[in-house]
Motif scaffolding. Structure first.
Motif, PDB file in Angstrom:
ATOM      1  N   UNK A 384       0.743  -1.204   0.060  1.00  0.00           N
ATOM      2  CA  UNK A 384       0.113  -0.007  -0.068  1.00  0.00           C
ATOM      3  C   UNK A 384       0.915   1.303   0.117  1.00  0.00           C
ATOM      4  N   UNK A 385       1.971   1.287   0.776  1.00  0.00           N
ATOM      5  CA  UNK A 385       2.591   2.571   0.713  1.00  0.00           C
ATOM      6  C   UNK A 385       3.302   2.902  -0.527  1.00  0.00           C
ATOM      7  N   UNK A 386       3.911   1.797  -1.163  1.00  0.00           N
ATOM      8  CA  UNK A 386       4.411   2.190  -2.362  1.00  0.00           C
ATOM      9  C   UNK A 386       3.499   2.258  -3.450  1.00  0.00           C
ATOM     10  N   UNK A 387       2.520   1.567  -3.370  1.00  0.00           N
ATOM     11  CA  UNK A 387       1.458   2.104  -4.550  1.00  0.00           C
ATOM     12  C   UNK A 387       0.651   3.521  -4.258  1.00  0.00           C
ATOM     13  N   UNK A 388       0.685   3.871  -3.091  1.00  0.00           N
ATOM     14  CA  UNK A 388       0.102   5.309  -2.716  1.00  0.00           C
ATOM     15  C   UNK A 388       1.014   6.183  -3.281  1.00  0.00           C
ATOM     16  N   UNK A 389       2.486   5.982  -2.927  1.00  0.00           N
ATOM     17  CA  UNK A 389       3.409   6.871  -3.478  1.00  0.00           C
ATOM     18  C   UNK A 389       3.572   7.328  -5.001  1.00  0.00           C
ATOM     19  N   UNK A 390       3.255   6.069  -5.530  1.00  0.00           N
ATOM     20  CA  UNK A 390       3.196   6.107  -7.130  1.00  0.00           C
ATOM     21  C   UNK A 390       2.176   6.766  -7.785  1.00  0.00           C
ATOM     22  N   UNK A 391       0.965   6.526  -7.032  1.00  0.00           N
ATOM     23  CA  UNK A 391      -0.359   7.293  -7.369  1.00  0.00           C
ATOM     24  C   UNK A 391      -0.165   8.970  -7.172  1.00  0.00           C
ATOM     25  N   UNK A 392       0.527   9.101  -5.840  1.00  0.00           N
ATOM     26  CA  UNK A 392       0.441  10.412  -5.537  1.00  0.00           C
ATOM     27  C   UNK A 392       1.418  11.377  -6.776  1.00  0.00           C
ATOM     28  N   UNK A 393       2.473  10.821  -7.308  1.00  0.00           N
ATOM     29  CA  UNK A 393       3.357  11.163  -8.210  1.00  0.00           C
ATOM     30  C   UNK A 393       2.626  11.639  -9.417  1.00  0.00           C
ATOM     31  N   UNK A 394       1.639  11.147  -9.738  1.00  0.00           N
ATOM     32  CA  UNK A 394       0.724  11.361 -11.046  1.00  0.00           C
ATOM     33  C   UNK A 394      -0.278  12.612 -10.589  1.00  0.00           C
ATOM     34  N   UNK A 395      -0.275  12.885  -9.336  1.00  0.00           N
ATOM     35  CA  UNK A 395      -1.063  14.066  -9.081  1.00  0.00           C
ATOM     36  C   UNK A 395      -2.564  14.011  -9.456  1.00  0.00           C
ATOM     37  N   UNK A 396      -3.404  13.010  -9.011  1.00  0.00           N
ATOM     38  CA  UNK A 396      -4.834  13.088  -9.472  1.00  0.00           C
ATOM     39  C   UNK A 396      -5.535  14.159  -8.708  1.00  0.00           C
ATOM     40  N   UNK A 397      -6.839  14.619  -9.420  1.00  0.00           N
ATOM     41  CA  UNK A 397      -7.429  15.451  -8.527  1.00  0.00           C
ATOM     42  C   UNK A 397      -7.885  15.058  -7.253  1.00  0.00           C
ATOM     43  N   UNK A 398      -7.835  15.741  -6.346  1.00  0.00           N
ATOM     44  CA  UNK A 398      -8.334  15.246  -4.798  1.00  0.00           C
ATOM     45  C   UNK A 398      -9.905  14.701  -4.869  1.00  0.00           C
ATOM     46  N   UNK A 399     -10.154  13.811  -4.334  1.00  0.00           N
ATOM     47  CA  UNK A 399     -11.479  13.303  -4.193  1.00  0.00           C
ATOM     48  C   UNK A 399     -11.818  12.572  -5.337  1.00  0.00           C
ATOM     49  N   UNK A 400     -11.038  12.282  -6.615  1.00  0.00           N
ATOM     50  CA  UNK A 400     -11.657  11.812  -7.492  1.00  0.00           C
ATOM     51  C   UNK A 400     -11.253  10.281  -7.438  1.00  0.00           C
ATOM     52  N   UNK A 401     -12.132   9.430  -7.695  1.00  0.00           N
ATOM     53  CA  UNK A 401     -11.946   7.986  -7.637  1.00  0.00           C
ATOM     54  C   UNK A 401     -10.887   7.500  -8.639  1.00  0.00           C
ATOM     55  N   UNK A 402     -10.098   6.638  -8.018  1.00  0.00           N
ATOM     56  CA  UNK A 402      -9.065   5.952  -8.847  1.00  0.00           C
ATOM     57  C   UNK A 402      -8.927   4.343  -8.901  1.00  0.00           C
ATOM     58  N   UNK A 403      -8.357   3.933  -9.703  1.00  0.00           N
ATOM     59  CA  UNK A 403      -8.206   2.325 -10.028  1.00  0.00           C
ATOM     60  C   UNK A 403      -6.823   2.363 -10.463  1.00  0.00           C
ATOM     61  N   UNK A 404      -5.969   1.558  -9.548  1.00  0.00           N
ATOM     62  CA  UNK A 404      -4.770   1.271 -10.188  1.00  0.00           C
ATOM     63  C   UNK A 404      -4.710   0.015 -11.024  1.00  0.00           C
ATOM     64  N   UNK A 405      -4.028   0.210 -12.001  1.00  0.00           N
ATOM     65  CA  UNK A 405      -3.825  -0.966 -13.108  1.00  0.00           C
ATOM     66  C   UNK A 405      -2.391  -1.064 -13.150  1.00  0.00           C
TER      67      UNK A 405
END
Length: 533
Positions: A384-405
């Motif tokens: 979870x920590x590594x996936x969260x850091x990788x997702x944060x690097x993409x800077x998605x809009x706050x509150x927008x639902x995401x799906x990690x592929x």
């Protein structure tokens, strides 16, 4: 003229619909029927003014089809001449208009006979190339428009359809229907309100099962009945308030009336606010959920787009930075509409063209309703920590639902971790492994997407009907603002001003259904209909 799509197997015949109206001289306006829908004032111009007869022009190109249908409607004047012409033109009465009612003089009969010959495609009496024809009549006020209507059913070949159009164009008083004119006439005759008309328009344009269910529910009047109930409550509250203003000094009205009015307005305002806080579910379902594929370069974003749409829509290359512009496709995922966008890889680009692509990708990311964050499964840990850091690097809009592929799962071998539980444990967005090369993990991804779309759009058949139009939100917002002003006046406020706020709120609700001030929005409502509906 409108063409119905062929069947799924490709073997069903195409059908062409040619919708025409035959106006006749104005007749005395009949008394309005009982019901909640308003009738148009006879002194006001008709929503569908009569025009000089002209050659009917189809809205789509004519092509080969199994059958074709032409509809005519017009005001009732005895027995409608449009029905007579339609029946004769179809050949159902063998060139005679007597069975359907009189046609204006010999010229009308001759025109009907000419239409019959054209529709049948006959060269002489022995040629039955147009056999098996028919006509259907729907007398008013039980038809769709509330007027006398007739439909011609003829063979759908280009020559036959063109012959019918030419023959009908020679009939006196006949002209092509405007886009949405049949539905607008139904509204003018009180057969449906504006919310039901919008539902019909959405039903015609529905591309997924969920869209069809939502449009059908609105067309059947669920949304209109909700707004009518609110309008009725406001009407009662306004009547009681005005009675209190006029007669309270004569002791003819009880003091509790004012308290009841305030309680009614307070309850209505609370219900209206809840209706507005629906997360745009109805609009998302109607327009499609906008999903953006985002991630670093060369992780398989374009390959994911091609896999989901099952065709090579995007160029795929091992060279990083191939995608420069936004590529958009519309998909049906589990019955929900999805508008999927492939974007450029997010990185610090030096090439000016790629830099523009990255800028457009980030702009589209900010507008997304759902983000598909694609990462390289071989370069990120499934924790979870590594996936969260990788997702944060993409800077998605706050509150927008995401799906990690996590793509390229085929390169992991047998020693692979499963990230699919991260979302379930509340430690991050849902994630899944996928191989765009082999298709492994596609079913799991589709299941995740369906769950996300169901949360965003909801079930259109459950609960209160959803908002489907931005104009509904605008008028409901104005209604809520007026009710808030009513509440802010308090016990010591001017009751005349409070009554005016209730009038404003009631007027805004009426504009949604078309019962108040509908003229300025009629063109907007009906202009998007296809010709002949």
């Amino acid at each position: 003229m409108r063409r119905d799509p062929p069947g799924l197997g490709g073997s069903e015949p195409r059908r062409y619909r040619v919708m025409l109206r035959a106006p006749v001289p104005a007749a005395p306006t009949p008394p309005p029927p009982a019901g909640p829908h308003p009738q148009r004032d006879a002194s006001r111009p008709s929503p569908c003014p009569s025009r000089t007869p002209r050659f009917p022009v189809p809205s789509t190109p004519v092509g080969a089809a199994g059958s074709a249908r032409s509809s005519a409607a017009g005001p009732r004047r005895g027995r409608s001449p449009s029905c007579a012409a339609a029946a004769a033109a179809s050949g159902m009465v063998r060139g005679s208009a007597a069975a359907a009612g009189p046609v204006h003089g010999a010229a009308g009969a001759a025109g009907a006979a000419a239409a019959a010959a054209a529709a049948a495609g006959r060269r002489d009496k022995g040629d039955r190339g147009g056999a098996e024809r028919g006509a259907a009549a729907a007398p008013g006020p039980h038809s769709f428009t509330g007027e006398d209507c007739a439909e011609l059913h003829v063979h759908g070949g280009p020559a036959v359809v063109s012959g019918v159009l030419r023959a009908l164009g020679r009939l006196p008083g006949l002209r092509p229907a405007e886009p949405g004119e049949f539905t607008r006439r139904a509204f003018a005759h009180g057969k449906l309100d504006l919310t039901a008309a919008e539902g019909l328009r959405d039903l015609i344009g529905a591309e997924t099962e969920a869209q069809r269910r939502q449009a059908l529910r609105q067309m059947e009047g669920d949304l209109g009945r909700l707004y009518q109930r609110w309008s009725h409550a406001l009407t009662q509250a306004l009547a009681h308030l005005e009675a209190y203003i006029d007669f309270s000094e004569d002791d003819n009205v009880e003091e509790e009336v004012l308290t009841q009015v305030r309680d009614t307005v307070r309850a209505l305002l609370q219900e209206l606010r809840g209706h507005l806080r629906d997360g745009r579910r109805g609009e998302l379902l109607r327009e499609g959920v906008r999903a953006v594929i985002a991630g670093p370069p060369n992780v398989g974003k374009s390959s994911l787009l091609n896999l989901l749409c099952r065709r090579p829509a995007a160029i795929v290359s091992p060279t990083a930075g191939t995608t420069r512009d936004v590529l958009e496709v519309a998909l049906d995922i589990g019955g929900y509409p999805l508008v999927l966008s492939d974007t450029a890889g997010l990185r610090q680009a030096t090439d000016p063209v790629e830099r523009e692509g990255v800028t457009r990708a980030r702009d589209r990311l900010c507008q997304a309703d759902l983000v598909l964050a694609v990462l390289d499964a071989t370069s990120v840990s499934p924790t979870p920590v590594a996936l969260g850091a990788a997702l944060a690097a993409l800077e998605p809009p706050p509150g927008t639902p995401c799906v990690l592929v996590l793509n390229k799962a085929d390169l992991l071998g047998v020693h692979r971790g499963s990230p699919s539980t991260t979302g379930a444990q509340g430690q991050g967005p849902p994630a899944t492994l996928l191989s765009c090369k082999t298709g492994e993990g596609l079913e799991a991804l589709l299941e995740l997407l369906t769950q996300q779309l169901a949360q965003l759009c909801g079930d259109p058949l459950l609960g209160s009907p959803s908002l489907t139009q931005s104009r509904h939100s605008r008028h409901l917002g104005a209604c809520a603002a007026a009710l808030e002003c009513f509440g802010d006046l308090g016990d010591s406020g001017d009751l005349a001003v409070a009554a005016e706020q209730l009038r404003v709120a009631r007027r805004e609700l009426g504009r949604i259904t078309g019962h108040v001030g509908a003229e300025d929005i009629l063109d907007i409502i009906f202009r998007d209909f296809c010709v002949g509906k």
